[in-house]
Design a protein around this motif. Structure first.
Motif, short mmCIF file in Angstrom:
data_model
loop_
_atom_site.label_atom_id
_atom_site.label_comp_id
_atom_site.label_asym_id
_atom_site.label_seq_id
_atom_site.Cartn_x
_atom_site.Cartn_y
_atom_site.Cartn_z
N LYS A 133 -5.39 4.13 -3.11
CA LYS A 133 -6.55 4.49 -2.37
C LYS A 133 -7.62 3.61 -1.80
O LYS A 133 -8.27 3.54 -0.98
N SER A 134 -7.49 2.28 -2.69
CA SER A 134 -8.60 1.40 -2.55
C SER A 134 -8.03 0.46 -1.28
O SER A 134 -8.69 -0.32 -0.82
N HIS A 135 -6.60 0.42 -1.20
CA HIS A 135 -6.27 -0.43 -0.01
C HIS A 135 -6.51 0.49 1.32
O HIS A 135 -5.45 1.09 1.59
N GLY A 136 -7.31 0.14 1.79
CA GLY A 136 -7.92 0.86 3.08
C GLY A 136 -9.20 1.79 2.82
O GLY A 136 -9.76 2.29 3.74
N ASP A 137 -9.61 1.84 1.46
CA ASP A 137 -10.90 2.54 1.09
C ASP A 137 -10.97 3.86 1.50
O ASP A 137 -12.04 4.29 2.32
N PHE A 138 -9.87 4.53 1.45
CA PHE A 138 -9.84 6.02 1.71
C PHE A 138 -10.13 7.21 0.86
O PHE A 138 -10.51 8.19 0.91
N GLY A 139 -10.12 6.59 -0.53
CA GLY A 139 -10.44 7.36 -1.42
C GLY A 139 -9.72 8.75 -1.83
O GLY A 139 -8.41 8.68 -1.68
N GLU A 140 -10.49 9.83 -1.90
CA GLU A 140 -9.70 10.91 -2.19
C GLU A 140 -10.17 11.81 -0.91
O GLU A 140 -10.03 13.21 -1.02
N ALA A 141 -10.64 11.13 0.26
CA ALA A 141 -10.96 12.06 1.33
C ALA A 141 -9.64 12.98 2.04
O ALA A 141 -8.49 12.17 1.92
N ILE A 142 -9.90 13.91 2.60
CA ILE A 142 -8.85 14.72 3.40
C ILE A 142 -8.13 13.84 4.35
O ILE A 142 -9.06 13.37 5.12
N GLY A 143 -6.78 13.57 4.33
CA GLY A 143 -6.26 13.06 5.23
C GLY A 143 -5.59 11.98 4.27
O GLY A 143 -4.57 12.54 3.52
#
Length: 269
Positions: A123-133
């Motif tokens: 999730k750090s590769h693109g910094d999207f974390g745990e967000a829906i999507g």
């Protein structure tokens, strides 16, 4: 209902014409053959706009197809994984990625001996974390042993390293992680699904595979050449195919095209 869908999957291997002559059999290793072409019951419906295309046109078409999905929350992922990754021999357990261990569904959490939610595309590769999507997309989220998941961290995928404790044969070094052989194709197809699904047109980063490790927070994941090799060496298993069906039928209503058509990996990349 699941059994009915599984019985109706009709996979047909299509013979590929081969003109090459095997030479150099004394070489250390032979390159894996490309994935054989397949046909599925979804070719005339779900994949109708993609059939017959190659390269960028195929990737663009698949992006449009699989972007039509139902999204779920990160908290809902817990129960979803209990269905998608259920042990076929024990309905009370899930099969863990990387280690292959069968563990009780009830042992989900963050303690030693528990399983948690592994983002195969870190999730750090693109910094999207745990967000829906991308942070909740079941096509790359898998149950994994807490400690093994921590060892993998956000490392890129590559061959080599030392043995991972309780990792089922997985290896790791300072900048990469190599899953056990039975999970290599799964990992490759999950990573490449993410690269097609998330193209930067929906508020998230454009995720792409590359030939590097140590990609950090950049929206890239390596190594592409290794992932392609793993896709060829470890074709989709019955477990992987069932998982694709459960996600499609019950949760997101989209598919991982590389489970249905592993040969599309070579066609695009």
């Amino acid at each position: 209902m699941l059994a009915t869908h599984i019985r109706h999957r009709r996979w047909k291997s299509v013979a590929l014409t081969t003109a090459a002559v095997l030479v150099g059999l004394t070489a250390p290793a032979l390159t894996a053959s490309p994935a054989a072409a397949t046909t599925t019951e979804y070719d005339d419906t779900y994949y109708a706009d993609a059939i017959g295309k190659t390269g960028t046109a195929l990737k663009d078409s698949l992006h449009e197809i699989i972007s039509d999905q139902t999204k779920i929350s990160y908290s809902a992922v817990w129960n979803a994984l209990k269905a998608t990754d259920q042990d076929p021999n024990n309905s009370s357990n899930v099969i863990l990625l990387y280690s292959g261990v069968s563990r009780s569904k009830s042992l989900n959490g963050g303690d030693t001996g528990d399983w948690n939610r592994e983002h195969t595309w870190a999730k750090s590769h693109g910094d999207f974390g745990e967000a829906i999507g991308p942070g909740t997309d079941l096509h790359h989220l898998r149950p994994a042993d807490v400690q093994v998941n921590s060892i993998r961290g956000n490392k890129d995928f590559d061959n080599g390293g030392s043995s991972v404790t309780n990792g089922g044969g997985s290896l790791t070094d300072s900048d990469s992680f190599e899953p056990r052989d039975a999970d290599k194709g799964d990992v490759a197809r999950m990573i490449l699904y993410m690269a097609v699904r998330y193209e930067g047109d929906d508020g998230w980063a454009d995720l792409e595979p590359n030939e590097k490790v140590n990609n950090g927070s950049a929206p890239y994941m390596g190594k592409l050449s290794v992932l392609k090799q793993w896709n060829d060496e470890d074709p989709p298993s019955a477990f992987e195919e069932r998982r694709n069906e459960v996600i499609y039928d019950t949760y997101q209503h989209n598919r991982n095209p590389f489970i249905d058509h592993p040969e599309w990996v070579e066609s695009i990349w």
